[in-house]
Write a protein that holds these residues in place. Structure first.
Motif, mmCIF file in Angstrom:
data_model
loop_
_atom_site.group_PDB
_atom_site.id
_atom_site.type_symbol
_atom_site.label_atom_id
_atom_site.label_comp_id
_atom_site.label_asym_id
_atom_site.label_seq_id
_atom_site.Cartn_x
_atom_site.Cartn_y
_atom_site.Cartn_z
ATOM 1 N N HIS A 216 -78.948 24.807 -2.919
ATOM 2 C CA HIS A 216 -80.273 25.221 -2.458
ATOM 3 C C HIS A 216 -81.181 25.696 -3.595
ATOM 4 N N HIS A 217 -80.593 26.269 -4.648
ATOM 5 C CA HIS A 217 -81.395 26.858 -5.723
ATOM 6 C C HIS A 217 -81.677 25.874 -6.852
ATOM 7 N N CYS A 218 -81.136 24.662 -6.786
ATOM 8 C CA CYS A 218 -81.078 23.771 -7.952
ATOM 9 C C CYS A 218 -82.461 23.410 -8.489
ATOM 10 N N HIS A 219 -82.678 23.724 -9.779
ATOM 11 C CA HIS A 219 -83.968 23.408 -10.400
ATOM 12 C C HIS A 219 -84.061 21.943 -10.798
ATOM 13 N N VAL A 220 -82.938 21.236 -10.732
ATOM 14 C CA VAL A 220 -82.904 19.813 -11.077
ATOM 15 C C VAL A 220 -83.107 18.940 -9.834
ATOM 16 N N GLU A 221 -82.928 19.546 -8.655
ATOM 17 C CA GLU A 221 -82.905 18.805 -7.389
ATOM 18 C C GLU A 221 -81.827 17.723 -7.440
ATOM 19 N N ALA A 222 -80.689 18.085 -8.037
ATOM 20 C CA ALA A 222 -79.575 17.143 -8.175
ATOM 21 C C ALA A 222 -78.887 16.917 -6.833
ATOM 22 N N GLY A 223 -78.165 15.804 -6.738
ATOM 23 C CA GLY A 223 -77.425 15.509 -5.519
ATOM 24 C C GLY A 223 -76.701 14.182 -5.619
ATOM 25 N N PRO A 224 -75.870 13.876 -4.627
ATOM 26 C CA PRO A 224 -75.066 12.651 -4.659
ATOM 27 C C PRO A 224 -75.885 11.358 -4.635
ATOM 28 N N LYS A 225 -77.111 11.430 -4.127
ATOM 29 C CA LYS A 225 -77.912 10.207 -3.981
ATOM 30 C C LYS A 225 -78.869 9.970 -5.149
ATOM 31 N N ARG A 226 -78.891 10.885 -6.115
ATOM 32 C CA ARG A 226 -79.797 10.692 -7.249
ATOM 33 C C ARG A 226 -79.296 9.551 -8.133
ATOM 34 N N THR A 227 -80.219 8.775 -8.639
ATOM 35 C CA THR A 227 -79.857 7.581 -9.422
ATOM 36 C C THR A 227 -80.213 7.697 -10.895
ATOM 37 N N GLU A 228 -80.860 8.817 -11.287
ATOM 38 C CA GLU A 228 -81.253 8.985 -12.690
ATOM 39 C C GLU A 228 -80.024 9.334 -13.516
ATOM 40 N N VAL A 229 -79.575 8.399 -14.329
ATOM 41 C CA VAL A 229 -78.345 8.570 -15.107
ATOM 42 C C VAL A 229 -78.583 8.053 -16.530
ATOM 43 N N MET A 230 -78.173 8.829 -17.521
ATOM 44 C CA MET A 230 -78.316 8.410 -18.914
ATOM 45 C C MET A 230 -77.482 7.157 -19.182
ATOM 46 N N THR A 231 -78.093 6.171 -19.837
ATOM 47 C CA THR A 231 -77.396 4.933 -20.153
ATOM 48 C C THR A 231 -76.542 5.104 -21.410
ATOM 49 N N GLN A 232 -75.642 4.150 -21.624
ATOM 50 C CA GLN A 232 -74.807 4.178 -22.821
ATOM 51 C C GLN A 232 -75.657 4.070 -24.078
ATOM 52 N N ALA A 233 -76.706 3.262 -24.042
ATOM 53 C CA ALA A 233 -77.574 3.103 -25.215
ATOM 54 C C ALA A 233 -78.244 4.425 -25.579
ATOM 55 N N THR A 234 -78.698 5.160 -24.583
ATOM 56 C CA THR A 234 -79.328 6.455 -24.853
ATOM 57 C C THR A 234 -78.292 7.455 -25.350
ATOM 58 N N ALA A 235 -77.094 7.416 -24.769
ATOM 59 C CA ALA A 235 -76.016 8.300 -25.231
ATOM 60 C C ALA A 235 -75.678 8.015 -26.695
ATOM 61 N N GLN A 236 -75.674 6.740 -27.070
ATOM 62 C CA GLN A 236 -75.395 6.386 -28.465
ATOM 63 C C GLN A 236 -76.474 6.927 -29.392
ATOM 64 N N ARG A 237 -77.721 6.914 -28.935
ATOM 65 C CA ARG A 237 -78.806 7.456 -29.752
ATOM 66 C C ARG A 237 -78.675 8.975 -29.877
ATOM 67 N N VAL A 238 -78.224 9.640 -28.806
ATOM 68 C CA VAL A 238 -77.960 11.083 -28.868
ATOM 69 C C VAL A 238 -76.936 11.377 -29.963
ATOM 70 N N VAL A 239 -75.859 10.613 -29.980
ATOM 71 C CA VAL A 239 -74.811 10.820 -30.981
ATOM 72 C C VAL A 239 -75.351 10.575 -32.384
ATOM 73 N N ALA A 240 -76.172 9.556 -32.550
ATOM 74 C CA ALA A 240 -76.764 9.273 -33.862
ATOM 75 C C ALA A 240 -77.649 10.435 -34.320
ATOM 76 N N LEU A 241 -78.383 11.029 -33.381
ATOM 77 C CA LEU A 241 -79.236 12.172 -33.717
ATOM 78 C C LEU A 241 -78.398 13.380 -34.107
ATOM 79 N N ILE A 242 -77.297 13.595 -33.409
ATOM 80 C CA ILE A 242 -76.388 14.691 -33.773
ATOM 81 C C ILE A 242 -75.875 14.488 -35.198
ATOM 82 N N ALA A 243 -75.457 13.270 -35.484
ATOM 83 C CA ALA A 243 -74.900 12.964 -36.811
ATOM 84 C C ALA A 243 -75.922 13.167 -37.924
ATOM 85 N N SER A 244 -77.199 12.902 -37.641
ATOM 86 C CA SER A 244 -78.231 12.999 -38.678
ATOM 87 C C SER A 244 -78.905 14.371 -38.723
#
Length: 330
Positions: A45-73
């Protein structure tokens, strides 16, 4: 329009100025908080993300790879803070954790506990331990009634089972390297009680009733955005709650605000000053890189002005609020 924005309140910047404080600016980015998506096995009820089982917004593998590259640099990043939704439901969760750990970074997983019992995720607890992930787990009370009022029927018992499972692997035990922290947030429109006292209550009640041990308790103020804002509007308490936050503004909290040492990454790679700004789509200042695909090193964001709005009063009320609990220690 978000429910809170329809009500008049002093601007956050004007209140800072009234207390002799300048415009809010980032110091040095030390934490990369990554929201891997809005999918969750719960719909709190309090969720500021409005998360739930039906949400479809999910980080892709390509974006995750860019996250890792940013961490490394970005050598200044010492901590990777994974959040959602339930971050463990993202197909790239294991990749993000293992990559960050190989790079020698501390990893925090913001876990709702019940996700450990989702089909196909039986491997998670041992994976947590093997990777020495720090767990920050939601448990808004040590009694079933309050937990289930906020998080749903059956959540308390599953949460207790998950905590016992984690304790069995060494999490939260005295002298263990496996950190287990819990998170409390109020079940209504009021500020959290003092963190140290409530931590003692949690340790006593969970220990005596269930034999559960943990390291720290973090108290977090409910932000007047998304689901919680909608509940305030529905019950006619929006102005009252915002007034509570404004009237309890504490200038001593400003130095320790999490946005001063953190940058938030959305599931789509967009950049924000914090996870709350992300949910309001309040991006970085216009002259700054707007996505991780435009950013080579997080030090480019050091010293930048931070975007603020009325919800920022939630982090500066009373003893302060952050993803690590109070910002002003007693």
């Amino acid at each position: 329009m978000d429910a809170v924005s329809a009500h008049h309140a002093p601007s956050f910047e004007s209140v800072l100025a009234r207390h002799g404080l300048g415009r809010l600016q980032r110091a040095r980015v030390e934490t990369l908080q990554v929201n891997v998506g809005k999918r969750c096995n719960q719909a709190c009820h309090h969720c500021h993300v409005e998360a739930g089982p039906k949400r479809t917004e999910v980080m892709t593998q390509a974006t995750a790879q860019r996250v890792v590259a940013l961490i490394a640099s970005s050598p200044a990043i010492g901590t990777i803070d994974l959040t959602g939704g339930a971050p463990e439901l993202n197909p790239s969760f294991r990749y993000l954790v293992e990559s960050a750990r190989r790079l020698g970074r501390r990893v925090i997983d913001r876990c709702n506990l019940t996700v450990l019992f989702e089909d196909g995720l039986e491997w998670l607890p041992r994976f947590f331990a093997e990777q020495e992930i720090e767990l920050t787990c939601s448990l808004p009370c040590y009694t079933p009634k309050n937990v289930e009022q906020q998080r749903g029927k059956g959540v308390f018992d599953k949460s207790i089972d998950a905590l016992r499972l984690l304790n069995g692997l060494g999490y939260g035990r005295p002298g263990s390297a496996l950190t287990l922290n819990l998170v409390y947030n109020p079940v209504g429109a009021f500020l959290p009680p003092p963190q140290a006292k409530l931590e003692g209550d949690y340790k006593r009640e969970l220990g005596e009733a269930f034999g559960i041990e943990f390291d720290r308790l973090f108290t977090i103020t409910n932000m007047p955005i998304k689901r919680f804002a909608a509940d305030l509007a529905r019950t006619g308490r929006t102005s009252e709650y915002l007034g509570l936050l404004v009237n309890h503004f504490n200038p001593a909290t400003v130095e320790g605000l999490m946005c001063r040492s953190l940058v938030s990454v959305g599931w789509d790679g967009k950049l924000y000053d914090c996870d709350f700004n992300q949910m309001l789509e309040l991006g970085l200042s216009g002259e700054l890189p707007q996505t991780i695909f435009e950013l080579d090193d997080v030090e480019e964001l050091d010293g930048a002005s931070i975007a603020t709005a009325s919800h920022c009063f939630g982090c500066t009320a009373g003893a302060g609020s952050s993803c690590g609990g109070e910002t002003v220690k007693a």
